[in-house]
Scaffold this motif. Sequence first.
Motif, PDB file in Angstrom:
ATOM      1  N   MET A  84      71.881  29.795  43.887  1.00 44.02           N
ATOM      2  CA  MET A  84      73.143  30.071  44.567  1.00 44.02           C
ATOM      3  C   MET A  84      73.389  31.543  44.866  1.00 44.02           C
ATOM      4  SD  MET A  84      74.641  31.424  41.701  1.00 44.02           S
ATOM      5  CE  MET A  84      76.159  31.870  42.426  1.00 44.02           C
ATOM      6  N   ILE A  85      72.602  32.437  44.340  1.00 47.95           N
ATOM      7  CA  ILE A  85      72.876  33.870  44.480  1.00 47.95           C
ATOM      8  C   ILE A  85      72.828  34.334  45.936  1.00 47.95           C
ATOM      9  CG2 ILE A  85      70.563  34.849  44.197  1.00 47.95           C
ATOM     10  CD1 ILE A  85      73.608  36.127  42.308  1.00 47.95           C
ATOM     11  N   GLY A  86      72.009  33.702  46.758  1.00 41.73           N
ATOM     12  CA  GLY A  86      71.917  34.064  48.169  1.00 41.73           C
ATOM     13  C   GLY A  86      73.187  33.780  48.945  1.00 41.73           C
ATOM     14  N   THR A  87      74.026  32.902  48.416  1.00 42.39           N
ATOM     15  CA  THR A  87      75.310  32.625  49.065  1.00 42.39           C
ATOM     16  C   THR A  87      76.287  33.766  48.792  1.00 42.39           C
ATOM     17  OG1 THR A  87      74.943  30.256  48.838  1.00 42.39           O
ATOM     18  CG2 THR A  87      77.205  30.970  49.223  1.00 42.39           C
ATOM     19  N   ILE A  88      76.268  34.279  47.587  1.00 39.44           N
ATOM     20  CA  ILE A  88      77.146  35.397  47.238  1.00 39.44           C
ATOM     21  C   ILE A  88      76.605  36.705  47.837  1.00 39.44           C
ATOM     22  CG2 ILE A  88      78.035  36.783  45.318  1.00 39.44           C
ATOM     23  CD1 ILE A  88      78.149  34.199  43.670  1.00 39.44           C
ATOM     24  N   TYR A  89      75.290  36.850  47.782  1.00 43.31           N
ATOM     25  CA  TYR A  89      74.621  38.045  48.322  1.00 43.31           C
ATOM     26  C   TYR A  89      73.603  37.586  49.362  1.00 43.31           C
ATOM     27  CZ  TYR A  89      76.440  40.337  44.112  1.00 43.31           C
ATOM     28  OH  TYR A  89      77.243  40.818  43.116  1.00 43.31           O
ATOM     29  N   THR A  95      82.925  28.104  37.800  1.00 44.16           N
ATOM     30  CA  THR A  95      81.812  29.041  37.914  1.00 44.16           C
ATOM     31  C   THR A  95      80.784  28.469  38.890  1.00 44.16           C
ATOM     32  OG1 THR A  95      80.075  30.233  36.707  1.00 44.16           O
ATOM     33  CG2 THR A  95      80.622  28.032  35.908  1.00 44.16           C
ATOM     34  N   PRO A  96      80.100  29.334  39.632  1.00 43.91           N
ATOM     35  CA  PRO A  96      79.084  28.836  40.554  1.00 43.91           C
ATOM     36  C   PRO A  96      77.717  28.634  39.907  1.00 43.91           C
ATOM     37  CG  PRO A  96      79.300  31.183  40.826  1.00 43.91           C
ATOM     38  CD  PRO A  96      80.330  30.766  39.791  1.00 43.91           C
ATOM     39  N   ARG A  97      77.616  28.905  38.614  1.00 44.10           N
ATOM     40  CA  ARG A  97      76.311  28.780  37.952  1.00 44.10           C
ATOM     41  C   ARG A  97      76.472  28.026  36.637  1.00 44.10           C
ATOM     42  NH1 ARG A  97      74.884  34.459  35.038  1.00 44.10           N
ATOM     43  NH2 ARG A  97      76.751  34.581  33.787  1.00 44.10           N
ATOM     44  N   ASP A 140      87.498  41.876  44.915  1.00 45.14           N
ATOM     45  CA  ASP A 140      86.730  41.819  46.165  1.00 45.14           C
ATOM     46  C   ASP A 140      85.433  41.018  46.043  1.00 45.14           C
ATOM     47  OD1 ASP A 140      88.702  43.406  47.283  1.00 45.14           O
ATOM     48  OD2 ASP A 140      87.594  45.269  46.931  1.00 45.14           O
ATOM     49  N   TYR A 141      85.169  40.472  44.877  1.00 43.39           N
ATOM     50  CA  TYR A 141      83.910  39.754  44.669  1.00 43.39           C
ATOM     51  C   TYR A 141      83.870  38.514  45.575  1.00 43.39           C
ATOM     52  CZ  TYR A 141      79.730  38.317  42.196  1.00 43.39           C
ATOM     53  OH  TYR A 141      78.434  37.983  41.904  1.00 43.39           O
ATOM     54  N   PRO A 142      82.730  38.188  46.142  1.00 43.84           N
ATOM     55  CA  PRO A 142      82.647  37.061  47.076  1.00 43.84           C
ATOM     56  C   PRO A 142      82.994  35.692  46.463  1.00 43.84           C
ATOM     57  CG  PRO A 142      80.716  38.456  47.274  1.00 43.84           C
ATOM     58  CD  PRO A 142      81.486  38.949  46.089  1.00 43.84           C
ATOM     59  N   TYR A 143      82.829  35.540  45.169  1.00 41.93           N
ATOM     60  CA  TYR A 143      83.234  34.292  44.503  1.00 41.93           C
ATOM     61  C   TYR A 143      84.490  34.584  43.705  1.00 41.93           C
ATOM     62  CZ  TYR A 143      83.451  30.169  41.644  1.00 41.93           C
ATOM     63  OH  TYR A 143      83.896  29.022  41.041  1.00 41.93           O
ATOM     64  N   GLN A 144      85.509  33.768  43.885  1.00 37.48           N
ATOM     65  CA  GLN A 144      86.774  33.955  43.182  1.00 37.48           C
ATOM     66  C   GLN A 144      86.825  33.057  41.952  1.00 37.48           C
ATOM     67  OE1 GLN A 144      89.230  36.354  44.176  1.00 37.48           O
ATOM     68  NE2 GLN A 144      87.323  36.908  45.205  1.00 37.48           N
ATOM     69  N   GLU A 175      75.660  41.589  37.914  1.00 38.59           N
ATOM     70  CA  GLU A 175      77.001  41.781  38.481  1.00 38.59           C
ATOM     71  C   GLU A 175      77.802  40.479  38.422  1.00 38.59           C
ATOM     72  OE1 GLU A 175      80.085  44.052  40.332  1.00 38.59           O
ATOM     73  OE2 GLU A 175      78.312  44.567  39.182  1.00 38.59           O
ATOM     74  N   LEU A 176      77.163  39.369  38.736  1.00 40.60           N
ATOM     75  CA  LEU A 176      77.823  38.060  38.632  1.00 40.60           C
ATOM     76  C   LEU A 176      78.279  37.814  37.198  1.00 40.60           C
ATOM     77  CD1 LEU A 176      78.623  35.215  39.633  1.00 40.60           C
ATOM     78  CD2 LEU A 176      76.240  34.529  39.295  1.00 40.60           C
ATOM     79  N   ALA A 177      77.412  38.078  36.244  1.00 41.10           N
ATOM     80  CA  ALA A 177      77.771  37.890  34.828  1.00 41.10           C
ATOM     81  C   ALA A 177      78.920  38.806  34.427  1.00 41.10           C
ATOM     82  CB  ALA A 177      76.555  38.137  33.941  1.00 41.10           C
ATOM     83  N   LYS A 178      78.906  40.033  34.917  1.00 42.05           N
ATOM     84  CA  LYS A 178      79.976  40.995  34.609  1.00 42.05           C
ATOM     85  C   LYS A 178      81.316  40.518  35.175  1.00 42.05           C
ATOM     86  CE  LYS A 178      81.222  45.801  35.503  1.00 42.05           C
ATOM     87  NZ  LYS A 178      80.823  47.020  36.210  1.00 42.05           N
ATOM     88  N   MET A 179      81.318  40.025  36.405  1.00 34.57           N
ATOM     89  CA  MET A 179      82.556  39.546  37.037  1.00 34.57           C
ATOM     90  C   MET A 179      83.088  38.307  36.308  1.00 34.57           C
ATOM     91  SD  MET A 179      83.234  41.700  39.433  1.00 34.57           S
ATOM     92  CE  MET A 179      82.557  42.930  38.328  1.00 34.57           C
TER      93      MET A 179
END
Length: 144
Positions: free
Chosen positions: A82-87, A71-73, A52-56, A106-110
Motif C-alpha cells: 500500500m505504500i505506493g498509494t501514500i507515496y 490503519t492502512p497496514r 498533511d499526511y496523505p492518510y488520515q 514516516e508512516l510508523a511515526k505518523m
Amino acid sequence: MEHGPRWGKKIVTALIVVLALGSIYWFGLRTDPKVAALNQAIQEKCSPALRDYPYQFRVLRREGAVAVMATPRSPAMPVYRMIGTIYPTLAGKSPDNPDFVAAEKELAKMQSEARKIVLHEPGVSEVKWELDKNWLISHGISLN
C-alpha cells in the motif's frame, strides 16, 4: 367522500417511514460524540506533518476504554502493498530501497503520533488497530 381512510393510511405509512429512517440514523449512522471528540483531538493536537499526511488516521469506534483506530497496514496488508498509494513515487520500488524504508518509518511515526494523541484523551487506556479496508478498496488495493 371516500378519500378519508386512504389518506389516513398514507399519513400513517409516511410517519412510520420517517420514524424508521430517524431510528436508523440515530442508532446506526450518526457519529458517536466520543469518537468525534477523539478525531477532533487528533486534528487539533497533531503536528503539521500528521495534519498533511496523505492518510488520515482516525478513530472508528470506542469499545469501553479502547479506541479502535483505522490503519492502512497490518499483518494482512504489508506496507509494500500500500505504500505506493501514500507515496506514488515509490510504487513498484523494492522494500529495500532507501526511500521506501524512509517512507515506511514516516508512516510508523505518523501512526504512533495519532495513537499517542488518542491515548492522552480522557477515558482511553488502549488503542487497537483495524485495517482500513474501505480506504484500501477506494484506492484500488486488493484485500487478497
